[in-house]
Design a protein around this motif. Sequence first.
Motif, PDB file in Angstrom:
ATOM      1  N   GLU A   1       6.305 -15.057 -51.009  1.00  0.00           N
ATOM      2  CA  GLU A   1       5.301 -15.779 -50.194  1.00  0.00           C
ATOM      3  C   GLU A   1       4.168 -15.731 -49.863  1.00  0.00           C
ATOM      4  OE1 GLU A   1       7.983 -15.251 -46.752  1.00  0.00           O
ATOM      5  OE2 GLU A   1       9.723 -15.928 -47.395  1.00  0.00           O
TER       6      GLU A   1
ATOM      7  N   CYS B   1      12.657   0.962 -48.637  1.00  0.00           N
ATOM      8  CA  CYS B   1      13.996   0.180 -49.064  1.00  0.00           C
ATOM      9  C   CYS B   1      15.156   0.981 -49.141  1.00  0.00           C
ATOM     10  CB  CYS B   1      13.519  -0.893 -50.129  1.00  0.00           C
ATOM     11  SG  CYS B   1      11.898  -2.027 -49.879  1.00  0.00           S
TER      12      CYS B   1
ATOM     13  N   ASN C   1      10.704 -11.012 -51.514  1.00  0.00           N
ATOM     14  CA  ASN C   1      10.520 -12.482 -51.154  1.00  0.00           C
ATOM     15  C   ASN C   1       9.357 -12.417 -50.372  1.00  0.00           C
ATOM     16  OD1 ASN C   1      12.979 -13.054 -52.338  1.00  0.00           O
ATOM     17  ND2 ASN C   1      14.147 -13.044 -50.414  1.00  0.00           N
ATOM     18  N   TRP C   2       8.949 -11.627 -49.520  1.00  0.00           N
ATOM     19  CA  TRP C   2       7.661 -11.354 -48.765  1.00  0.00           C
ATOM     20  C   TRP C   2       6.560 -11.605 -49.842  1.00  0.00           C
ATOM     21  CZ3 TRP C   2       3.545  -7.752 -48.248  1.00  0.00           C
ATOM     22  CH2 TRP C   2       2.673  -8.408 -47.464  1.00  0.00           C
TER      23      TRP C   2
ATOM     24  N   ASP D   1      19.205  -5.282 -49.744  1.00  0.00           N
ATOM     25  CA  ASP D   1      18.693  -6.490 -48.979  1.00  0.00           C
ATOM     26  C   ASP D   1      17.166  -6.094 -48.588  1.00  0.00           C
ATOM     27  OD1 ASP D   1      20.969  -7.569 -48.785  1.00  0.00           O
ATOM     28  OD2 ASP D   1      21.863  -6.486 -47.088  1.00  0.00           O
ATOM     29  N   ASP D   2      16.894  -4.904 -48.291  1.00  0.00           N
ATOM     30  CA  ASP D   2      15.407  -4.488 -47.946  1.00  0.00           C
ATOM     31  C   ASP D   2      14.390  -4.556 -49.191  1.00  0.00           C
ATOM     32  OD1 ASP D   2      16.435  -3.297 -45.517  1.00  0.00           O
ATOM     33  OD2 ASP D   2      16.490  -1.350 -46.289  1.00  0.00           O
TER      34      ASP D   2
ATOM     35  N   TRP E   1       6.841   0.734 -47.637  1.00  0.00           N
ATOM     36  CA  TRP E   1       7.910  -0.188 -47.297  1.00  0.00           C
ATOM     37  C   TRP E   1       9.200   0.628 -47.734  1.00  0.00           C
ATOM     38  CZ3 TRP E   1       7.464  -6.327 -47.154  1.00  0.00           C
ATOM     39  CH2 TRP E   1       8.741  -6.705 -46.568  1.00  0.00           C
TER      40      TRP E   1
ATOM     41  N   GLU F   1      15.153  -6.852 -51.483  1.00  0.00           N
ATOM     42  CA  GLU F   1      15.108  -8.427 -51.699  1.00  0.00           C
ATOM     43  C   GLU F   1      13.921  -8.977 -50.430  1.00  0.00           C
ATOM     44  OE1 GLU F   1      18.241 -12.071 -52.381  1.00  0.00           O
ATOM     45  OE2 GLU F   1      18.706 -10.598 -50.768  1.00  0.00           O
ATOM     46  N   LYS F   2      14.021  -8.544 -49.538  1.00  0.00           N
ATOM     47  CA  LYS F   2      13.038  -9.007 -48.526  1.00  0.00           C
ATOM     48  C   LYS F   2      11.699  -8.591 -48.952  1.00  0.00           C
ATOM     49  CE  LYS F   2      12.071  -8.148 -43.353  1.00  0.00           C
ATOM     50  NZ  LYS F   2      12.549  -7.377 -42.334  1.00  0.00           N
ATOM     51  N   ALA F   3      11.345  -7.543 -49.216  1.00  0.00           N
ATOM     52  CA  ALA F   3       9.917  -7.024 -49.827  1.00  0.00           C
ATOM     53  C   ALA F   3       9.669  -7.805 -50.926  1.00  0.00           C
ATOM     54  CB  ALA F   3      10.044  -5.792 -50.302  1.00  0.00           C
TER      55      ALA F   3
END
Length: 260
Positions: A80, A65, A76-77, A69-70, A63, A72-74
């Motif tokens: 989840e 990054c 958060n995923w 922002d990248d 992934w 943080e997206k990783a």
Amino acid sequence: MAIELPDDIVDLDPYVEYIRFLAIGENGSGKTPLAASASNGLLIATEKGTASAARRGSKMKLWPCKTWDDFEKAKNWLQECSFDDGIPFDWVSVDSGTAAQQQLLRHILRVETEANPTGRNRAVDSSGLDIPEIQDHQLFQNRFKRYMEEMTDLPVHLCMTAVPMSIELDDNEGGVEEHVVGQFLGGKGAIAWYVTGLFDCGGKVELRKRKKGDKIETYQRVWFKKQGAWWGRDRYEVLGNYQDNLTLDKLVEMVNEEES
């Protein structure tokens, strides 16, 4: 009459569910191939250099990054996934935590400059994107600590790499003591000491040479015992002073074999 205990009370079991491993080394010490050495893992790459892992046959997913922002997206995923069906990897590696922190600083400066384009100190920083102001430091440090806490709380084995930095801490005898830990800036070494302390094992990573027959071979050593000022830790008490040519899968085997 026996008292019925709440379900929250469990036996004190030595079994280690998830490993937190911090690999600290200079550039070129092989940290990336080590972080990418799991058979089922995700490599969150916050800097360039994954080609070395690919050349060594890494099977991990990547992934990239390039920005905070990248990252943080990783993150958060992964959170989840942990709330739903679980994280579909045995290992998650962040290469590197040092670069991720720099991404955060650039992110904060960009957001603050966009929100207040004329309020930054333009006399010395015409773009507003290079020199943090006083109020930026506390946000930078606290947010990075929170994100590192959330990463180390994930229900998955975690590996993080970092380049080294030297800090000085009080030795409780009126003097100071040098420590070489992961490079996480802020608080005159306090952030580095705090984040490094979130990991259960790790230490200095280095490449060494030895003679094997008529040839000289290069191998990697991970120190789990403190080497001079270099931080080292083995909370599991099973890894010895060091391990040569370690992989993440082997690390799990060693910890769980001793604890079983």
